[in-house]
Design a protein around this motif. Sequence first.
Motif, PDB file in Angstrom:
ATOM      1  N   LEU A 108       0.825  -1.201   0.000  1.00 19.93           N
ATOM      2  CA  LEU A 108       0.000   0.000   0.000  1.00 19.93           C
ATOM      3  C   LEU A 108       0.865   1.258   0.000  1.00 19.93           C
ATOM      4  O   LEU A 108       0.565   2.250  -0.693  1.00 19.93           O
ATOM      5  CB  LEU A 108      -0.924   0.005   1.227  1.00 19.93           C
TER       6      LEU A 108
ATOM      7  N   ALA B 134       0.924   4.116  -2.871  1.00 23.47           N
ATOM      8  CA  ALA B 134       0.748   5.517  -2.473  1.00 23.47           C
ATOM      9  C   ALA B 134       1.981   6.336  -2.815  1.00 23.47           C
ATOM     10  O   ALA B 134       1.892   7.527  -3.174  1.00 23.47           O
ATOM     11  CB  ALA B 134       0.460   5.602  -0.977  1.00 23.47           C
TER      12      ALA B 134
ATOM     13  N   TYR C 276      -9.027   7.706  -7.948  1.00 27.71           N
ATOM     14  CA  TYR C 276      -8.923   7.653  -6.477  1.00 27.71           C
ATOM     15  C   TYR C 276      -9.646   6.426  -5.927  1.00 27.71           C
ATOM     16  O   TYR C 276      -9.134   5.691  -5.080  1.00 27.71           O
ATOM     17  CB  TYR C 276      -9.478   8.929  -5.880  1.00 27.71           C
ATOM     18  N   PHE C 277     -10.847   6.174  -6.457  1.00 27.03           N
ATOM     19  CA  PHE C 277     -11.642   5.039  -5.980  1.00 27.03           C
ATOM     20  C   PHE C 277     -11.030   3.710  -6.415  1.00 27.03           C
ATOM     21  O   PHE C 277     -11.079   2.714  -5.688  1.00 27.03           O
ATOM     22  CB  PHE C 277     -13.081   5.171  -6.492  1.00 27.03           C
TER      23      PHE C 277
ATOM     24  N   TRP D 146      -8.221   2.905  -4.038  1.00 30.90           N
ATOM     25  CA  TRP D 146      -8.713   2.348  -2.778  1.00 30.90           C
ATOM     26  C   TRP D 146      -9.218   0.914  -2.971  1.00 30.90           C
ATOM     27  O   TRP D 146      -9.064   0.064  -2.098  1.00 30.90           O
ATOM     28  CB  TRP D 146      -9.826   3.217  -2.206  1.00 30.90           C
TER      29      TRP D 146
ATOM     30  N   PHE E 192      -6.240  -1.206  -2.915  1.00 31.72           N
ATOM     31  CA  PHE E 192      -5.785  -1.337  -1.526  1.00 31.72           C
ATOM     32  C   PHE E 192      -6.554  -2.448  -0.808  1.00 31.72           C
ATOM     33  O   PHE E 192      -5.977  -3.331  -0.165  1.00 31.72           O
ATOM     34  CB  PHE E 192      -5.988  -0.022  -0.777  1.00 31.72           C
ATOM     35  N   VAL E 193      -7.864  -2.389  -0.903  1.00 32.06           N
ATOM     36  CA  VAL E 193      -8.719  -3.348  -0.186  1.00 32.06           C
ATOM     37  C   VAL E 193      -8.481  -4.763  -0.698  1.00 32.06           C
ATOM     38  O   VAL E 193      -8.377  -5.718   0.080  1.00 32.06           O
ATOM     39  CB  VAL E 193     -10.200  -2.947  -0.334  1.00 32.06           C
TER      40      VAL E 193
END
Length: 364
Positions: free
Chosen positions: A317, A321, A340-341, A344, A347-348
Motif C-alpha cells: 500500500l 501511495a 482515487y476510488f 482504494w 488497496f482493499v
Amino acid sequence: MGTYKRKPQRIAKYIKKSKKEIGLPPDAIFFRGEQKIDHVLLRLIDFDASNLQESTIEKVEEAIHYNDKNSVTWLNIDGLHNEAIIEKIAANFNLDTLLLANVMDTASRPKFQDFDGSIFISLKMMRLEHPNNQVVVENLSLILTNSMLITFQESKGDVFEPVRERIRTQKPRIRNSGTDYLAFALLDIVVDNYIYIISEFAEKIESIEDKLISNPDQSIVEEINTFKKELNFLRKNINPAKEMIFSLTKTETNLIKKKTEVHYKELIDNINHAVESTDNLREILSDQLNIYHTTISSKLNDIMKFLTVFSVIFIPLTFIAGIYGTNFDVVPELHYKYSYFIMWGVFVIIVIVMLFYFKKKKWL
C-alpha cells in the motif's frame, strides 16, 4: 493468607565470629548469640505414672534433688545469656563443660554427641506466628540423662505445649515412659512443625499457578523469588537436622531403651518427608518461573506476529501511495475521475488477498 516472613537478623546469613571468641578453649562457657529475653526462666515438670509436679523455680539448686528420684524430670531453661546459671547447671548435675559450651553457641549446626552418662542434641526449632505469618526460629538444645531431660531455649515460648498437656492429662505412654521417650516427643513436635510450616508455604506457592494463567506480571516473579529465598532458609536448617537425627538413631547408648528406638526411627521418615517437600517446592517454583517466562515470550511473539503482519500489509500500500505521490506532471491515471476510488479498491483487494494467504499458511 499473607506473605510469610522471617524475623530479621535471627540467624546470620553467613558465618560470624566475634573477636572475643578467638582463642577461647572449646569448653569455655561463653554465650555466643543474641540475648532475646531479660531474665532466665527455669520451668520444671516432674512426673511418673501417678504423680505430677509442675513449677517455676528460682535457682538451679532447687532441682538437684530431682536427679536422684525414680520419676522423670524435665527442666526447661528459657534464656541462655546468663553464664553463671549455665555454670551452675554444669556443676550441680555433673555435666561436661564442653556440652554446656555447645548449648551456648546458638549459631551452631544441629548436632548429636554421646557423652559419658548423657546425650547432647541440638537443632533449630521453628514455629509459625499468626496473624502476621512470621516464621520464628531459635536454637534448641537437649541434654538427656537417665532421670532428667534438660532443654535450653533462647526465649520464652515454644511448640511443646501439646507435650505438656499429654503429661498433665495422664496419657499412659508418656507418663509410663522415661526421659528417652520424652526427648522423642519433643523432637517429634519440632519435626512436625517443620512439616506444618512447609505445608503452609506449599498452599501459598500452589496459588501462584492461578495468577500465572490469569494475569502474569512482574509481581509474580518477585513473589516466586521471595519464596525461593524462604525455602532456602528452611533447607539450611532442616537438612542438617536430618543428619543429626540419622546419627541419633545409629547410637548404641544405653540411655535410649530398645522399646523407644522404634519411635526414634519414625523421626527419620518424618524428617525425610520434610526435606523432600522442600525439594519438591523448589522444583515447583522453578517450573512456575519457567511458565512465567514462557507465557511472557508467547505473548510477545503474538504481539510481534501482529505487528509483522500489519507492517507487511502496508508495504504494497505504501508502494502504490508512493507512486501516486511522486512529483511528475504526467501520470496516466492522474486525471481520470475514478482513479482515487480505483486506488482504494486495489488497496482493499491487496489486504484481503494477503490476509487470506496468511490464514491459509496458518500464520494468523
